[in-house]
Design a protein around this motif. Structure first.
Motif, PDB file in Angstrom:
ATOM      1  N   HIS A  61       0.523  -0.841  -0.068  1.00 42.73           N
ATOM      2  CA  HIS A  61      -0.108   0.195   0.039  1.00 42.73           C
ATOM      3  C   HIS A  61       0.716   1.088   0.207  1.00 42.73           C
ATOM      4  O   HIS A  61       1.511   1.486   1.158  1.00 42.73           O
ATOM      5  N   LYS A  62       0.834   2.862  -0.930  1.00 44.80           N
ATOM      6  CA  LYS A  62       1.565   3.198  -0.779  1.00 44.80           C
ATOM      7  C   LYS A  62       2.458   3.589  -1.105  1.00 44.80           C
ATOM      8  O   LYS A  62       3.385   4.132   0.074  1.00 44.80           O
ATOM      9  N   THR A  63       2.727   2.874  -2.369  1.00 46.26           N
ATOM     10  CA  THR A  63       4.414   2.657  -2.244  1.00 46.26           C
ATOM     11  C   THR A  63       4.853   2.729  -4.287  1.00 46.26           C
ATOM     12  O   THR A  63       5.962   2.827  -4.633  1.00 46.26           O
ATOM     13  N   GLY A  64       3.520   3.555  -4.216  1.00 49.41           N
ATOM     14  CA  GLY A  64       3.485   3.201  -6.333  1.00 49.41           C
ATOM     15  C   GLY A  64       3.048   1.761  -7.006  1.00 49.41           C
ATOM     16  O   GLY A  64       3.382   1.614  -7.952  1.00 49.41           O
ATOM     17  N   SER A  65       2.769   1.167  -6.062  1.00 47.06           N
ATOM     18  CA  SER A  65       1.868  -0.136  -6.512  1.00 47.06           C
ATOM     19  C   SER A  65       1.184  -0.275  -7.930  1.00 47.06           C
ATOM     20  O   SER A  65       0.878  -1.111  -8.216  1.00 47.06           O
ATOM     21  N   SER A  66       0.503   0.994  -7.441  1.00 41.25           N
ATOM     22  CA  SER A  66      -1.120   0.579  -8.673  1.00 41.25           C
ATOM     23  C   SER A  66      -0.288   1.700  -9.569  1.00 41.25           C
ATOM     24  O   SER A  66      -1.050   0.946 -11.056  1.00 41.25           O
ATOM     25  N   THR A  67       1.002   2.265 -10.110  1.00 36.85           N
ATOM     26  CA  THR A  67       1.532   2.135 -10.682  1.00 36.85           C
ATOM     27  C   THR A  67       2.126   1.175 -11.673  1.00 36.85           C
ATOM     28  O   THR A  67       1.813   0.566 -12.737  1.00 36.85           O
ATOM     29  N   MET A  68       2.868   0.013 -10.722  1.00 31.80           N
ATOM     30  CA  MET A  68       3.283  -1.046 -11.143  1.00 31.80           C
ATOM     31  C   MET A  68       2.146  -1.956 -11.446  1.00 31.80           C
ATOM     32  O   MET A  68       1.942  -2.756 -12.669  1.00 31.80           O
ATOM     33  N   MET A  69       1.332  -1.879 -11.133  1.00 29.67           N
ATOM     34  CA  MET A  69       0.133  -3.110 -11.433  1.00 29.67           C
ATOM     35  C   MET A  69      -0.147  -3.065 -12.743  1.00 29.67           C
ATOM     36  O   MET A  69      -0.660  -3.322 -13.366  1.00 29.67           O
ATOM     37  N   GLN A  70      -0.782  -1.337 -12.780  1.00 25.95           N
ATOM     38  CA  GLN A  70      -1.285  -0.836 -14.254  1.00 25.95           C
ATOM     39  C   GLN A  70      -0.128  -1.528 -15.849  1.00 25.95           C
ATOM     40  O   GLN A  70      -0.335  -1.742 -16.048  1.00 25.95           O
ATOM     41  N   VAL A  71       1.590  -1.490 -15.136  1.00 24.55           N
ATOM     42  CA  VAL A  71       1.977  -2.075 -16.444  1.00 24.55           C
ATOM     43  C   VAL A  71       1.507  -3.079 -16.279  1.00 24.55           C
ATOM     44  O   VAL A  71       2.117  -4.070 -17.933  1.00 24.55           O
ATOM     45  N   PHE A  72       1.704  -4.459 -15.139  1.00 27.65           N
ATOM     46  CA  PHE A  72       1.470  -5.298 -15.352  1.00 27.65           C
ATOM     47  C   PHE A  72       0.111  -5.951 -16.302  1.00 27.65           C
ATOM     48  O   PHE A  72       0.303  -6.549 -16.644  1.00 27.65           O
ATOM     49  N   GLN A  73      -0.949  -5.172 -15.395  1.00 27.89           N
ATOM     50  CA  GLN A  73      -2.246  -5.704 -15.840  1.00 27.89           C
ATOM     51  C   GLN A  73      -1.941  -5.014 -18.124  1.00 27.89           C
ATOM     52  O   GLN A  73      -2.407  -6.366 -18.731  1.00 27.89           O
ATOM     53  N   ARG A  74      -1.613  -3.900 -18.207  1.00 30.74           N
ATOM     54  CA  ARG A  74      -1.653  -4.316 -19.887  1.00 30.74           C
ATOM     55  C   ARG A  74      -0.774  -5.230 -20.547  1.00 30.74           C
ATOM     56  O   ARG A  74      -0.806  -5.598 -21.501  1.00 30.74           O
ATOM     57  N   PHE A  75       0.577  -5.852 -20.158  1.00 35.27           N
ATOM     58  CA  PHE A  75       1.278  -6.395 -20.259  1.00 35.27           C
ATOM     59  C   PHE A  75       0.736  -7.418 -20.576  1.00 35.27           C
ATOM     60  O   PHE A  75       0.525  -9.022 -21.625  1.00 35.27           O
ATOM     61  N   ASN A 258       4.618   4.215 -18.679  1.00 34.70           N
ATOM     62  CA  ASN A 258       3.300   4.051 -17.077  1.00 34.70           C
ATOM     63  C   ASN A 258       3.087   5.678 -17.450  1.00 34.70           C
ATOM     64  O   ASN A 258       3.980   6.758 -17.856  1.00 34.70           O
ATOM     65  N   PHE A 259       1.907   5.291 -16.908  1.00 36.49           N
ATOM     66  CA  PHE A 259       1.199   6.743 -16.257  1.00 36.49           C
ATOM     67  C   PHE A 259       1.152   6.546 -14.684  1.00 36.49           C
ATOM     68  O   PHE A 259       1.126   5.411 -14.183  1.00 36.49           O
ATOM     69  N   LYS A 260       1.449   7.615 -13.983  1.00 35.76           N
ATOM     70  CA  LYS A 260       1.108   7.431 -12.322  1.00 35.76           C
ATOM     71  C   LYS A 260       0.171   7.633 -11.943  1.00 35.76           C
ATOM     72  O   LYS A 260      -1.144   8.523 -12.908  1.00 35.76           O
ATOM     73  N   TYR A 261      -0.824   6.436 -11.341  1.00 37.87           N
ATOM     74  CA  TYR A 261      -1.710   6.164 -11.458  1.00 37.87           C
ATOM     75  C   TYR A 261      -1.980   6.291  -9.614  1.00 37.87           C
ATOM     76  O   TYR A 261      -1.056   5.681  -8.910  1.00 37.87           O
ATOM     77  N   ASN A 262      -3.519   6.556  -8.691  1.00 39.26           N
ATOM     78  CA  ASN A 262      -3.446   6.588  -7.672  1.00 39.26           C
ATOM     79  C   ASN A 262      -2.418   8.405  -6.976  1.00 39.26           C
ATOM     80  O   ASN A 262      -1.916   7.970  -5.613  1.00 39.26           O
ATOM     81  N   SER A 263      -2.083   9.345  -7.586  1.00 43.37           N
ATOM     82  CA  SER A 263      -1.013   9.850  -6.988  1.00 43.37           C
ATOM     83  C   SER A 263      -1.339  11.235  -7.070  1.00 43.37           C
ATOM     84  O   SER A 263      -1.980  11.713  -8.126  1.00 43.37           O
ATOM     85  N   TYR A 264      -1.332  12.085  -5.671  1.00 46.54           N
ATOM     86  CA  TYR A 264      -2.405  13.607  -5.828  1.00 46.54           C
ATOM     87  C   TYR A 264      -1.002  14.244  -5.337  1.00 46.54           C
ATOM     88  O   TYR A 264      -0.360  13.817  -4.033  1.00 46.54           O
ATOM     89  N   ARG A 265      -1.401  15.271  -4.678  1.00 42.53           N
ATOM     90  CA  ARG A 265      -1.193  16.905  -4.798  1.00 42.53           C
ATOM     91  C   ARG A 265      -2.285  16.847  -2.825  1.00 42.53           C
ATOM     92  O   ARG A 265      -2.851  16.321  -2.947  1.00 42.53           O
ATOM     93  N   TYR A 266      -0.838  17.022  -1.931  1.00 36.42           N
ATOM     94  CA  TYR A 266      -1.495  17.623  -1.047  1.00 36.42           C
ATOM     95  C   TYR A 266      -1.141  18.315   0.424  1.00 36.42           C
ATOM     96  O   TYR A 266       0.053  18.044  -0.623  1.00 36.42           O
ATOM     97  N   ASP A 267      -1.505  18.525   1.058  1.00 35.81           N
ATOM     98  CA  ASP A 267      -1.115  19.816   1.554  1.00 35.81           C
ATOM     99  C   ASP A 267       0.453  18.687   2.377  1.00 35.81           C
ATOM    100  O   ASP A 267       1.105  20.034   3.330  1.00 35.81           O
ATOM    101  N   LEU A 268       0.317  18.144   2.645  1.00 33.05           N
ATOM    102  CA  LEU A 268       1.351  17.487   3.844  1.00 33.05           C
ATOM    103  C   LEU A 268       2.776  16.917   2.744  1.00 33.05           C
ATOM    104  O   LEU A 268       3.548  16.728   3.384  1.00 33.05           O
ATOM    105  N   GLY A 269       2.676  17.322   1.417  1.00 30.49           N
ATOM    106  CA  GLY A 269       3.686  17.359   0.399  1.00 30.49           C
ATOM    107  C   GLY A 269       5.336  17.741   1.015  1.00 30.49           C
ATOM    108  O   GLY A 269       5.966  16.916   0.870  1.00 30.49           O
ATOM    109  N   ASN A 270       5.213  18.840   1.445  1.00 28.48           N
ATOM    110  CA  ASN A 270       6.311  19.476   1.764  1.00 28.48           C
ATOM    111  C   ASN A 270       6.631  18.938   3.322  1.00 28.48           C
ATOM    112  O   ASN A 270       7.333  20.009   3.888  1.00 28.48           O
ATOM    113  N   THR A 271       6.328  18.396   4.214  1.00 24.63           N
ATOM    114  CA  THR A 271       5.602  18.822   5.705  1.00 24.63           C
ATOM    115  C   THR A 271       7.282  18.399   5.777  1.00 24.63           C
ATOM    116  O   THR A 271       7.730  16.705   5.082  1.00 24.63           O
ATOM    117  N   SER A 272       8.310  18.627   6.677  1.00 25.42           N
ATOM    118  CA  SER A 272       9.620  17.852   7.272  1.00 25.42           C
ATOM    119  C   SER A 272       8.807  18.146   8.738  1.00 25.42           C
ATOM    120  O   SER A 272       8.267  18.051   9.337  1.00 25.42           O
TER     121      SER A 272
END
Length: 282
Positions: A61-75, A258-272
């Motif tokens: 979960h939340k590791t870029g895996s949905s983008t990879m899933m699309q790669v495997f599904q298309r293949f 591939n294209f980024k899937y389930n990738s969102y902009r959010y306020d936490l992006g620049n949180t340190s």
């Protein structure tokens, strides 16, 4: 009027995508042997190989895996391959309890599946019953603090934890333990040890007794995953990981587009995070 235009544009985009996929599948011999440039660590060599089509992708979960899933599904779609799915049709039906009864997933006539790519807890013995002993095992992981920001936003945990402060994540990290009972165990795991859980580490062994973890057990687990997986991708090195995947599976460049899937902009992006908050989370 705007909605009508949006529907027309979306419909046209879908038709174009289907047309391209149909062209690729009909005009190219996607499984043909190829002379493949495979650079090892030292030197270089050419090898003749065929694309690997038997793959178990352990989707975290939340590791870029949905983008990879699309790669495997298309293949798989272009090659008419089969995918492991519960008979219920629920793509999340393999998670979080894993594959319990392999007879519920076997296709007719005793055939094996080709690809596992939906969320499922790693269980090599049962997965190879569905695929094969020679299946290639792949997964993807992410730096924990970056993954936490993504999960906290995606699952709307500020609301679930009833934190009203402007930066709820920083408030949460001041004392993560007090929020664990304010949501279900499922959500608690998704912000704590989900990568370990999904790669089959027994969560009870992560608990500390007298403030001391059993680091030997954790190290043995990491070594086990390193031995048993053919490739562990890293989200922060996504492109490099794709190159390694392509070489290992003898795929073509078009197979990893591939294209980024389930990738969102959010306020936490620049949180340190301060070192103290990082240690609190750890």
């Amino acid at each position: 009027m705007l909605d009508v235009r949006q529907h027309v544009v979306c419909g046209f985009a879908i038709l174009v995508a289907v047309g391209i996929l149909s062209f690729l599948s009909s005009s190219l011999d996607l499984n043909e042997e190829r002379v493949y440039y495979m650079p090892p660590i030292k030197g270089s060599q050419l090898r003749v190989c065929k694309p690997e089509t038997n793959v178990a992708f352990i989707k975290t979960h939340k590791t870029g895996s949905s983008t990879m899933m699309q790669v495997f599904q298309r293949f798989g779609y272009l090659r008419n391959l089969s995918f492991v799915l519960p008979k219920s049709g629920n793509i999340n039906g393999l998670y979080p309890y894993g594959i319990r009864n392999t007879t519920k997933y076997l296709p007719p006539e005793g055939k094996k599946f080709d690809i596992l790519t939906h969320h499922a807890v790693y269980d090599r013995a049962r997965i190879t019953q569905l695929l094969s002993e020679n299946a290639t095992f792949v997964t993807i992981i992410r730096e924990p603090m970056g993954r936490l920001k993504s999960a906290f936003n995606f699952y709307k945990l500020a609301k679930k934890f009833r934190i009203s402060e402007p930066n709820a994540l920083l408030k949460f990290l001041e004392n993560p333990g007090i929020y664990e009972n304010k949501t279900t165990k499922h959500y608690a795991n998704l912000i704590k040890n989900n990568m370990a859980l999904e790669l089959s580490f027994p969560l009870e062994k992560l608990s500390s007794k007298n403030g001391v973890r059993n680091d030997t057990i954790i190290r043995d687990f990491v070594d086990k995953i390193s031995r048993e997986f053919d490739l562990v991708m890293v989200m922060e090195y996504f492109d490099e990981s794709l190159v390694l995947l392509r070489r290992m599976l003898c795929w073509d460049m078009r197979d990893i587009l591939n294209f980024k899937y389930n990738s969102y902009r959010y306020d936490l992006g620049n949180t340190s995070f301060s070192e103290q908050l990082i240690q609190n989370y750890r």
